[in-house]
Motif scaffolding. Structure first.
Motif, PDB file in Angstrom:
ATOM      1  N   ASP A  64       0.846  -1.187   0.000  1.00 23.31           N
ATOM      2  CA  ASP A  64       0.000   0.000   0.000  1.00 23.31           C
ATOM      3  C   ASP A  64       0.885   1.243   0.000  1.00 23.31           C
ATOM      4  O   ASP A  64       1.755   1.398   0.867  1.00 23.31           O
ATOM      5  CB  ASP A  64      -0.890  -0.026   1.245  1.00 23.31           C
ATOM      6  CG  ASP A  64      -1.907   1.096   1.270  1.00 23.31           C
ATOM      7  OD1 ASP A  64      -1.755   2.082   0.525  1.00 23.31           O
ATOM      8  OD2 ASP A  64      -2.880   0.989   2.044  1.00 23.31           O
ATOM      9  N   GLY A  65       0.651   2.134  -0.946  1.00 23.37           N
ATOM     10  CA  GLY A  65       1.443   3.347  -1.033  1.00 23.37           C
ATOM     11  C   GLY A  65       1.408   4.198   0.223  1.00 23.37           C
ATOM     12  O   GLY A  65       2.337   4.965   0.490  1.00 23.37           O
ATOM     13  N   LEU A  66       0.350   4.065   1.021  1.00 23.58           N
ATOM     14  CA  LEU A  66       0.272   4.850   2.251  1.00 23.58           C
ATOM     15  C   LEU A  66       1.399   4.509   3.222  1.00 23.58           C
ATOM     16  O   LEU A  66       1.697   5.293   4.128  1.00 23.58           O
ATOM     17  CB  LEU A  66      -1.079   4.634   2.951  1.00 23.58           C
ATOM     18  CG  LEU A  66      -2.252   5.470   2.464  1.00 23.58           C
ATOM     19  CD1 LEU A  66      -3.460   5.240   3.349  1.00 23.58           C
ATOM     20  CD2 LEU A  66      -1.913   6.952   2.416  1.00 23.58           C
ATOM     21  N   GLU A  67       2.038   3.351   3.032  1.00 27.87           N
ATOM     22  CA  GLU A  67       3.174   2.995   3.882  1.00 27.87           C
ATOM     23  C   GLU A  67       4.293   4.021   3.723  1.00 27.87           C
ATOM     24  O   GLU A  67       4.981   4.360   4.690  1.00 27.87           O
ATOM     25  CB  GLU A  67       3.681   1.603   3.539  1.00 27.87           C
ATOM     26  CG  GLU A  67       4.844   1.144   4.422  1.00 27.87           C
ATOM     27  CD  GLU A  67       5.364  -0.224   4.051  1.00 27.87           C
ATOM     28  OE1 GLU A  67       6.574  -0.469   4.272  1.00 27.87           O
ATOM     29  OE2 GLU A  67       4.580  -1.053   3.538  1.00 27.87           O
ATOM     30  N   VAL A  68       4.476   4.511   2.502  1.00 26.12           N
ATOM     31  CA  VAL A  68       5.493   5.549   2.266  1.00 26.12           C
ATOM     32  C   VAL A  68       5.150   6.789   3.076  1.00 26.12           C
ATOM     33  O   VAL A  68       6.006   7.386   3.736  1.00 26.12           O
ATOM     34  CB  VAL A  68       5.590   5.896   0.770  1.00 26.12           C
ATOM     35  CG1 VAL A  68       6.562   7.053   0.546  1.00 26.12           C
ATOM     36  CG2 VAL A  68       6.003   4.677  -0.039  1.00 26.12           C
ATOM     37  N   PHE A  69       3.882   7.183   3.021  1.00 28.98           N
ATOM     38  CA  PHE A  69       3.450   8.374   3.746  1.00 28.98           C
ATOM     39  C   PHE A  69       3.624   8.199   5.254  1.00 28.98           C
ATOM     40  O   PHE A  69       4.068   9.119   5.951  1.00 28.98           O
ATOM     41  CB  PHE A  69       1.996   8.685   3.408  1.00 28.98           C
ATOM     42  CG  PHE A  69       1.461   9.898   4.114  1.00 28.98           C
ATOM     43  CD1 PHE A  69       1.921  11.160   3.796  1.00 28.98           C
ATOM     44  CD2 PHE A  69       0.509   9.780   5.120  1.00 28.98           C
ATOM     45  CE1 PHE A  69       1.444  12.287   4.451  1.00 28.98           C
ATOM     46  CE2 PHE A  69       0.024  10.888   5.779  1.00 28.98           C
ATOM     47  CZ  PHE A  69       0.496  12.145   5.445  1.00 28.98           C
ATOM     48  N   GLU A  70       3.269   7.035   5.777  1.00 25.40           N
ATOM     49  CA  GLU A  70       3.418   6.783   7.207  1.00 25.40           C
ATOM     50  C   GLU A  70       4.883   6.897   7.618  1.00 25.40           C
ATOM     51  O   GLU A  70       5.207   7.438   8.680  1.00 25.40           O
ATOM     52  CB  GLU A  70       2.871   5.399   7.557  1.00 25.40           C
ATOM     53  CG  GLU A  70       1.356   5.256   7.399  1.00 25.40           C
ATOM     54  CD  GLU A  70       0.588   6.033   8.453  1.00 25.40           C
ATOM     55  OE1 GLU A  70       1.211   6.589   9.368  1.00 25.40           O
ATOM     56  OE2 GLU A  70      -0.645   6.091   8.359  1.00 25.40           O
ATOM     57  N   ARG A  71       5.784   6.377   6.797  1.00 22.62           N
ATOM     58  CA  ARG A  71       7.212   6.499   7.106  1.00 22.62           C
ATOM     59  C   ARG A  71       7.649   7.962   7.077  1.00 22.62           C
ATOM     60  O   ARG A  71       8.443   8.405   7.922  1.00 22.62           O
ATOM     61  CB  ARG A  71       8.038   5.705   6.104  1.00 22.62           C
ATOM     62  CG  ARG A  71       7.903   4.192   6.196  1.00 22.62           C
ATOM     63  CD  ARG A  71       8.942   3.552   5.275  1.00 22.62           C
ATOM     64  NE  ARG A  71       8.714   2.143   5.062  1.00 22.62           N
ATOM     65  CZ  ARG A  71       9.494   1.371   4.294  1.00 22.62           C
ATOM     66  NH1 ARG A  71      10.547   1.899   3.666  1.00 22.62           N
ATOM     67  NH2 ARG A  71       9.232   0.090   4.136  1.00 22.62           N
ATOM     68  N   MET A  72       7.143   8.713   6.102  1.00 22.73           N
ATOM     69  CA  MET A  72       7.520  10.119   5.990  1.00 22.73           C
ATOM     70  C   MET A  72       7.120  10.893   7.237  1.00 22.73           C
ATOM     71  O   MET A  72       7.858  11.770   7.704  1.00 22.73           O
ATOM     72  CB  MET A  72       6.858  10.738   4.754  1.00 22.73           C
ATOM     73  CG  MET A  72       7.402  10.245   3.424  1.00 22.73           C
ATOM     74  SD  MET A  72       6.455  10.866   2.004  1.00 22.73           S
ATOM     75  CE  MET A  72       6.741  12.644   2.151  1.00 22.73           C
ATOM     76  N   LYS A  73       5.957  10.605   7.797  1.00 26.42           N
ATOM     77  CA  LYS A  73       5.476  11.333   8.968  1.00 26.42           C
ATOM     78  C   LYS A  73       6.403  11.168  10.167  1.00 26.42           C
ATOM     79  O   LYS A  73       6.409  12.012  11.070  1.00 26.42           O
ATOM     80  CB  LYS A  73       4.069  10.867   9.346  1.00 26.42           C
ATOM     81  CG  LYS A  73       2.991  11.295   8.379  1.00 26.42           C
ATOM     82  CD  LYS A  73       1.617  11.175   8.994  1.00 26.42           C
ATOM     83  CE  LYS A  73       1.307   9.756   9.418  1.00 26.42           C
ATOM     84  NZ  LYS A  73      -0.060   9.641   9.976  1.00 26.42           N
ATOM     85  N   ALA A  74       7.174  10.082  10.189  1.00 28.59           N
ATOM     86  CA  ALA A  74       8.046   9.813  11.326  1.00 28.59           C
ATOM     87  C   ALA A  74       9.417  10.465  11.195  1.00 28.59           C
ATOM     88  O   ALA A  74      10.229  10.399  12.122  1.00 28.59           O
ATOM     89  CB  ALA A  74       8.211   8.309  11.506  1.00 28.59           C
ATOM     90  N   VAL A  75       9.667  11.109  10.061  1.00 27.03           N
ATOM     91  CA  VAL A  75      10.969  11.730   9.816  1.00 27.03           C
ATOM     92  C   VAL A  75      10.785  13.246   9.701  1.00 27.03           C
ATOM     93  O   VAL A  75      10.119  13.722   8.777  1.00 27.03           O
ATOM     94  CB  VAL A  75      11.618  11.183   8.527  1.00 27.03           C
ATOM     95  CG1 VAL A  75      12.973  11.840   8.288  1.00 27.03           C
ATOM     96  CG2 VAL A  75      11.762   9.663   8.614  1.00 27.03           C
ATOM     97  N   PRO A  76      11.344  14.031  10.628  1.00 23.31           N
ATOM     98  CA  PRO A  76      11.127  15.486  10.613  1.00 23.31           C
ATOM     99  C   PRO A  76      11.380  16.145   9.264  1.00 23.31           C
ATOM    100  O   PRO A  76      10.628  17.015   8.842  1.00 23.31           O
ATOM    101  CB  PRO A  76      12.106  15.984  11.682  1.00 23.31           C
ATOM    102  CG  PRO A  76      12.244  14.832  12.617  1.00 23.31           C
ATOM    103  CD  PRO A  76      12.181  13.606  11.757  1.00 23.31           C
ATOM    104  N   GLY A  77      12.412  15.755   8.561  1.00 21.31           N
ATOM    105  CA  GLY A  77      12.712  16.391   7.291  1.00 21.31           C
ATOM    106  C   GLY A  77      11.752  16.047   6.177  1.00 21.31           C
ATOM    107  O   GLY A  77      11.710  16.726   5.144  1.00 21.31           O
TER     108      GLY A  77
END
Length: 306
Positions: A64-77
């Motif tokens: 699921d592409g949302l996995e990329v988004f979930e990972r992004m939310k955990a990285v400040p940059g």
């Protein structure tokens, strides 16, 4: 020389990636492409690459592409990069899940270049406003926590967005509430006071002329003195938001149910989504130029839909 805007297009179809890259090239964007979650994350994790916006397909070969988004939310940059989800699915549950996760922009394939460019620009503009507000958002949240009864008057889309972002800190479900408040406040401006109907908005969005039309109507003698009001009442258990505009109203029943998701139009789902993920109750009163949204402050967190 200014750094070019770089978009990351994540899609498992090579043709789709090429088409999107062509659309964005017309407004001077540079594009990087990824076919899988792994490829996308490799690009996002590269410290030498700056990504300004991500177009993300929901269904990829490796998940699921949302996995990329979930990972992004955990990285400040990466957390502040605007993400636009694109999919062939018109499922209300999928859309609600994406919004609960924090996605504000959803495109249904197939779409044309004008719509894509309009959404990308809107996402970037909104991201810029969020960054501007983040510096003093904590102090705003502390002040908003003291609110019990307040009235606001607004007339422009930017004022509506600023109110939505600021007041959403009143609840633990701030992100979903931001979306819900934004929808009903923007509707009060565009549809209510300025009289931009569903069909007219469809044409304006397709041609990329919506923003200019809104500005023209705000400055016109017919609309320049109109405003909308937001009344916020908070108790220990809930917050009630009442939005009233100076328009003639509309038939809200068409937009409050999941039937709104079955439309092939590029908009019109916002009210139903606001009801699903932003509020515990959302009710239009009378002719439709007044809407009451209720948020229960003691409700349990709602997990994203599968």
């Amino acid at each position: 020389m200014a750094e070019p805007v770089t978009a990351l297009v994540v899609d498992d179809e090579e043709m789709t990636r090429a088409i999107v890259a062509g659309y964005l090239a017309r407004i001077g964007y540079r594009t990087l492409e990824a076919a899988t979650i792994a490829e996308a994350w490799a690009i996002l994790s590269d410290p030498t690459i700056t990504i300004h916006v991500v177009l993300l397909d929901r269904r990829l070969d490796d998940g699921d592409g949302l996995e990329v988004f979930e990972r992004m939310k955990a990285v400040p940059g990466l957390a502040e990069i605007p993400v636009i989800v694109q999919t062939v699915s018109d499922s209300s549950a999928e859309i609600a899940a994406a919004i609960r996760a924090g996605v504000f922009y959803y495109l249904f394939k197939p779409y044309d270049g004008a719509l894509l460019r309009s959404v990308v620009r809107a996402a970037e503009e909104r991201s810029g406003r969020l960054k501007t507000l983040q510096g003093d958002l904590r102090s705003r949240a502390d002040a908003i926590s003291l609110l019990r009864d307040a009235r606001f008057r607004f007339r422009t889309p930017q004022e509506a967005q600023n109110l939505a972002i600021t007041l959403s800190t009143i609840a633990d479900t701030a992100h979903s509430l931001t979306f819900g408040l934004s929808e009903i406040l923007m509707n009060a401006v565009e549809h209510g006071n300025l009289g931009i109907g569903f069909e007219a908005k469809s044409v304006l969005k397709a041609t990329g002329a919506l923003t200019q039309e809104v500005e023209n109507r705000l400055a016109s003698p017919e609309h320049r003195d109109k405003y909308a009001t937001l009344h916020v009442e908070r108790s220990d258990n809930r917050v009630v938001f009442t939005v009233t505009d100076m328009g003639r109203g509309f038939d809200s029943s068409r937009y409050l149910t999941v039937d709104a998701f079955q439309s092939t139009a590029t908009h019109g789902r916002g009210i139903a989504l606001a009801r699903m993920v932003g509020f515990d109750q959302l009710t239009y009163v009378g002719a439709g130029n007044r809407v009451v949204g209720v948020v229960n402050l003691n409700r349990p967190a709602v997990p994203p839909a599968d």
